[in-house]
Design a protein around this motif. Structure first.
Motif, PDB file in Angstrom:
ATOM      1  N   TYR A  54       6.203  10.283  -7.052  1.00 27.11           N
ATOM      2  CA  TYR A  54       5.065   9.981  -5.932  1.00 27.11           C
ATOM      3  C   TYR A  54       4.202  11.215  -5.809  1.00 27.11           C
ATOM      4  O   TYR A  54       4.240  12.391  -5.943  1.00 27.11           O
ATOM      5  N   THR A  77       2.293   7.370  -2.727  1.00 26.83           N
ATOM      6  CA  THR A  77       2.083   6.392  -3.866  1.00 26.83           C
ATOM      7  C   THR A  77       2.703   6.814  -5.097  1.00 26.83           C
ATOM      8  O   THR A  77       2.387   7.964  -5.365  1.00 26.83           O
ATOM      9  N   HIS A 102      -1.669   9.811  -1.434  1.00 29.27           N
ATOM     10  CA  HIS A 102      -2.840   9.412  -1.645  1.00 29.27           C
ATOM     11  C   HIS A 102      -3.871   9.659  -0.575  1.00 29.27           C
ATOM     12  O   HIS A 102      -3.510  10.770   0.053  1.00 29.27           O
ATOM     13  N   ARG A 116       0.860  -1.265  -0.001  1.00 29.74           N
ATOM     14  CA  ARG A 116      -0.078   0.047  -0.106  1.00 29.74           C
ATOM     15  C   ARG A 116       0.901   1.247  -0.147  1.00 29.74           C
ATOM     16  O   ARG A 116       1.026   1.773   0.980  1.00 29.74           O
ATOM     17  N   GLY A 117       1.515   1.511  -1.266  1.00 27.92           N
ATOM     18  CA  GLY A 117       2.480   2.655  -1.384  1.00 27.92           C
ATOM     19  C   GLY A 117       3.707   2.492  -0.363  1.00 27.92           C
ATOM     20  O   GLY A 117       4.116   1.522  -0.144  1.00 27.92           O
ATOM     21  N   SER A 157       2.995   3.533   2.956  1.00 27.34           N
ATOM     22  CA  SER A 157       2.126   3.644   4.158  1.00 27.34           C
ATOM     23  C   SER A 157       2.778   3.113   5.291  1.00 27.34           C
ATOM     24  O   SER A 157       2.688   3.155   6.617  1.00 27.34           O
TER      25      SER A 157
END
Length: 218
Positions: free
Chosen positions: A179, A188, A182, A158-159, A161
């Protein structure tokens, strides 16, 4: 247009050739087949650079363009592959950056010697993620002139995170072209029409431009 990755599924040349003949004769696949760029490593590494394979490829004049990948383990493997009838290899940083440069030079030489031929250096960044490995992979791919890269496994993450907040802020500040933030707040990849910007990676030392203490690595 598309590429196919054979992932060493064939242990003899005849089985792959039979499959290809069937695909070529399938009316529903005709448009699909015309858009093929190349097939990557359909043959298992145990036979891919053998004399049997050289005879099989040289005896198949209308074969699709075939590259090696897993068989590219040493500095002499690409010239061996070209002698067998392959038309290129893939680059991954895990194979070695300098070996990738040497391979690119081999393929450039082949293009000069055979202007009518087509030779390929494909690219994969595996499932590397930022803030270091992915950026370095992309910097090398772009430096080698590879414009489209197979991205493997990024949907598992998830990116960025999972990283500390300050590290995420630094990545967004230093690589705002690669990037985006998000909707849930973490960095992300900013993918637009299937493309990402690597300008910041190319301008930054070693692809990242970070000092270790900026990322909390010290």
């Amino acid at each position: 247009r598309y590429t196919l990755d054979g992932n060493e599924n064939y242990r003899d040349p005849d089985s792959f050739r039979l499959l290809w003949r069937r695909l070529e004769k399938e009316p529903a696949a005709s448009g699909f087949m015309r858009r093929l760029i190349f097939v990557e490593q359909p043959f298992h590494r145990d036979i891919a650079l053998s004399e049997e394979m050289r005879e099989a490829l040289r005896g198949w004049p209308d074969r699709p363009p075939v590259l090696i990948d897993e068989s590219d383990g040493g500095f002499g493997d690409v010239p061996r592959a070209l002698h067998c009838g392959y038309v290129g290899t893939s680059h991954k940083n895990c194979k070695g950056v300098f070996k990738g440069i040497v391979n690119a030079a081999w393929l450039h030489r082949m293009r000069l010697l055979n202007p009518d031929g087509r030779y390929f250096l494909s690219g994969e960044d595996l499932s590397n993620i930022g803030p270091v490995a992915l950026l370095q992979d992309l910097a090398v791919q772009a430096t080698l002139g590879i414009e489209h890269v197979e991205r493997n496994g990024h949907h598992y993450f998830r990116g960025l995170s999972m990283f500390p907040l300050e590290m995420r802020k630094t990545v967004l500040r230093r690589h705002g072209d690669l990037y985006r933030r998000h909707e849930m707040g973490y960095p992300t990849l900013d993918i637009r029409n299937g493309r990402i910007s690597v300008a910041g990676c190319l301008e930054a030392p070693f692809g990242t431009g970070f000092e270790p203490d900026e990322l909390g690595l010290l």
